[in-house]
Write a protein that holds these residues in place. Sequence first.
Motif, PDB file in Angstrom:
ATOM      1  N   MET A   1      -5.973   1.170  -1.616  1.00 49.31           N
ATOM      2  CA  MET A   1      -5.988  -0.214  -0.909  1.00 49.31           C
ATOM      3  C   MET A   1      -6.274  -1.879  -1.263  1.00 49.31           C
ATOM      4  SD  MET A   1      -7.052  -0.741   2.262  1.00 49.31           S
ATOM      5  CE  MET A   1      -8.154  -0.036   3.174  1.00 49.31           C
ATOM      6  N   ILE A   2      -5.127  -2.655  -1.047  1.00 48.90           N
ATOM      7  CA  ILE A   2      -4.524  -3.516  -1.500  1.00 48.90           C
ATOM      8  C   ILE A   2      -5.303  -4.218  -0.636  1.00 48.90           C
ATOM      9  CG2 ILE A   2      -2.679  -5.432  -1.507  1.00 48.90           C
ATOM     10  CD1 ILE A   2      -1.111  -2.789  -1.391  1.00 48.90           C
ATOM     11  N   SER A   3      -6.265  -5.170  -1.373  1.00 49.13           N
ATOM     12  CA  SER A   3      -7.133  -5.587  -0.860  1.00 49.13           C
ATOM     13  C   SER A   3      -6.862  -7.164  -1.038  1.00 49.13           C
ATOM     14  CB  SER A   3      -8.683  -6.063  -1.788  1.00 49.13           C
ATOM     15  OG  SER A   3      -8.537  -6.223  -3.093  1.00 49.13           O
ATOM     16  N   THR A   4      -6.223  -7.675  -1.442  1.00 51.28           N
ATOM     17  CA  THR A   4      -6.128  -9.397  -2.123  1.00 51.28           C
ATOM     18  C   THR A   4      -4.644  -9.742  -1.897  1.00 51.28           C
ATOM     19  OG1 THR A   4      -5.622  -9.050  -4.919  1.00 51.28           O
ATOM     20  CG2 THR A   4      -8.110  -9.223  -3.456  1.00 51.28           C
ATOM     21  N   LYS A   5      -4.210 -11.264  -1.911  1.00 52.02           N
ATOM     22  CA  LYS A   5      -3.295 -11.714  -1.913  1.00 52.02           C
ATOM     23  C   LYS A   5      -2.193 -11.279  -3.391  1.00 52.02           C
ATOM     24  CE  LYS A   5      -0.374 -15.522  -1.209  1.00 52.02           C
ATOM     25  NZ  LYS A   5      -0.417 -17.038  -0.711  1.00 52.02           N
ATOM     26  N   GLU A   6      -3.091 -11.735  -3.702  1.00 49.06           N
ATOM     27  CA  GLU A   6      -2.493 -11.184  -5.902  1.00 49.06           C
ATOM     28  C   GLU A   6      -2.088  -9.683  -5.420  1.00 49.06           C
ATOM     29  OE1 GLU A   6      -4.203 -15.131  -5.077  1.00 49.06           O
ATOM     30  OE2 GLU A   6      -5.179 -13.439  -4.395  1.00 49.06           O
ATOM     31  N   GLU A   7      -2.812  -8.769  -5.393  1.00 44.86           N
ATOM     32  CA  GLU A   7      -1.978  -7.565  -5.131  1.00 44.86           C
ATOM     33  C   GLU A   7      -0.770  -7.668  -4.176  1.00 44.86           C
ATOM     34  OE1 GLU A   7      -5.448  -5.310  -4.488  1.00 44.86           O
ATOM     35  OE2 GLU A   7      -7.364  -6.399  -6.292  1.00 44.86           O
ATOM     36  N   VAL A  28      -3.936  -2.293   3.141  1.00 45.52           N
ATOM     37  CA  VAL A  28      -3.758  -3.748   3.176  1.00 45.52           C
ATOM     38  C   VAL A  28      -5.011  -3.661   4.306  1.00 45.52           C
ATOM     39  CG1 VAL A  28      -2.157  -5.889   3.052  1.00 45.52           C
ATOM     40  CG2 VAL A  28      -1.121  -3.708   2.562  1.00 45.52           C
ATOM     41  N   LEU A  29      -5.627  -4.799   3.618  1.00 42.39           N
ATOM     42  CA  LEU A  29      -7.192  -5.811   4.050  1.00 42.39           C
ATOM     43  C   LEU A  29      -6.007  -6.474   4.908  1.00 42.39           C
ATOM     44  CD1 LEU A  29      -9.932  -5.291   1.801  1.00 42.39           C
ATOM     45  CD2 LEU A  29      -9.128  -4.113   3.419  1.00 42.39           C
ATOM     46  N   PRO A  30      -6.802  -7.161   5.965  1.00 34.46           N
ATOM     47  CA  PRO A  30      -6.018  -8.457   6.719  1.00 34.46           C
ATOM     48  C   PRO A  30      -5.987  -9.768   6.322  1.00 34.46           C
ATOM     49  CG  PRO A  30      -7.802  -7.491   7.617  1.00 34.46           C
ATOM     50  CD  PRO A  30      -7.686  -6.315   6.455  1.00 34.46           C
ATOM     51  N   SER A  31      -7.141  -9.643   4.955  1.00 34.34           N
ATOM     52  CA  SER A  31      -7.322 -11.131   4.004  1.00 34.34           C
ATOM     53  C   SER A  31      -6.234 -11.455   3.143  1.00 34.34           C
ATOM     54  CB  SER A  31      -8.488 -10.641   3.264  1.00 34.34           C
ATOM     55  OG  SER A  31      -8.551  -9.638   2.131  1.00 34.34           O
ATOM     56  N   ALA A  32      -4.720 -10.110   1.929  1.00 34.27           N
ATOM     57  CA  ALA A  32      -4.421 -10.210   1.829  1.00 34.27           C
ATOM     58  C   ALA A  32      -3.405 -10.566   2.591  1.00 34.27           C
ATOM     59  CB  ALA A  32      -3.661  -9.039   1.361  1.00 34.27           C
ATOM     60  N   ILE A  33      -2.485 -10.593   4.254  1.00 33.41           N
ATOM     61  CA  ILE A  33      -1.433 -11.125   4.640  1.00 33.41           C
ATOM     62  C   ILE A  33      -1.752 -13.083   5.062  1.00 33.41           C
ATOM     63  CG2 ILE A  33      -0.956 -10.349   6.558  1.00 33.41           C
ATOM     64  CD1 ILE A  33      -1.933  -7.662   7.112  1.00 33.41           C
TER      65      ILE A  33
END
Length: 293
Positions: A1-7, A28-33
């Motif tokens: 799961m990609i959780s951050t913008k940086e990831e 992808v978590l919405p916070s990363a978008i």
Amino acid sequence: MISTKEELLKFISDMQKKSPDSFTEMEVLPSAIDQKTAALLQELWCSLNIPLESTQKNNALLFDKKLYSSKAKILNDTGLVFGFTMSFGKPEADTFRAFRDRLDFAVSLYPNHINFPQLEDGKLPRSTAFFSSKDLDFARGMAFACHTFYTCGRAVTWFNTILQALKINASSFFSDFDEWQQCNNCSYITDFRPEEHPHLEIEKMQLNFLKEKFEEKHKQHLFPAVTDIIKLNGAFSRLTAENEEAVIETSYNPEDIFSPYAMNITSFVENVTMENCSVKIFFNRDEPDFKIL
């Protein structure tokens, strides 16, 4: 799961270097978008799966519609393919009403697909003081109906238009379709697996069910336009996904069906003249196209 913008930025960079032409699905978590990551994702051949879930604080159920709406708008505006991953009966404070509300909301954001991992792994939640065993059965049926009709039926482009014409919300629609599936021996109870059937078979199920629904609502005069919308969009989906060309018989000119006017089916039928056509769906210089024969 990609959780951050940086990831997510790192993942995009790695894909661009190692496999720029490979298709990839990512959780992808919405916070990363955001606008930047969405613009970079356009350079990849990809699909995003976004968990659409509530959180629990003490006994209160929290669900951030504003967050999901803003992220879905970014993805839709940039033309990226995305879907939601949903569950029911989780967290513990979840209720049947809250699940239905999430499902209605999810469909309104035009996801390409909605996945329910609980249907796949068979790990259904236990009943709680908030979510009875009977309601869990109802939720399971609605989730399976959504999986069949919406996801396997590739309904994203036209589903909300149909709901508007029927004046029904998504969860009620899926509840009715679940009942129809059970009556026609193609529900989860009979171990029906829609993903194993050709899309054209699912399309026939969609049309059979919708014919009944429009008759039930005394709106059968809208059904020829509905049929054209579904058949033409379905043919284009099979062209791009399975490389299948087709000839479709329609009751309206396809130029009219693909116009913005068809987004309001009632107004469309009142104002557009019927015109029987034979329409070929084909690739024209590697681009999907159609022509009237």
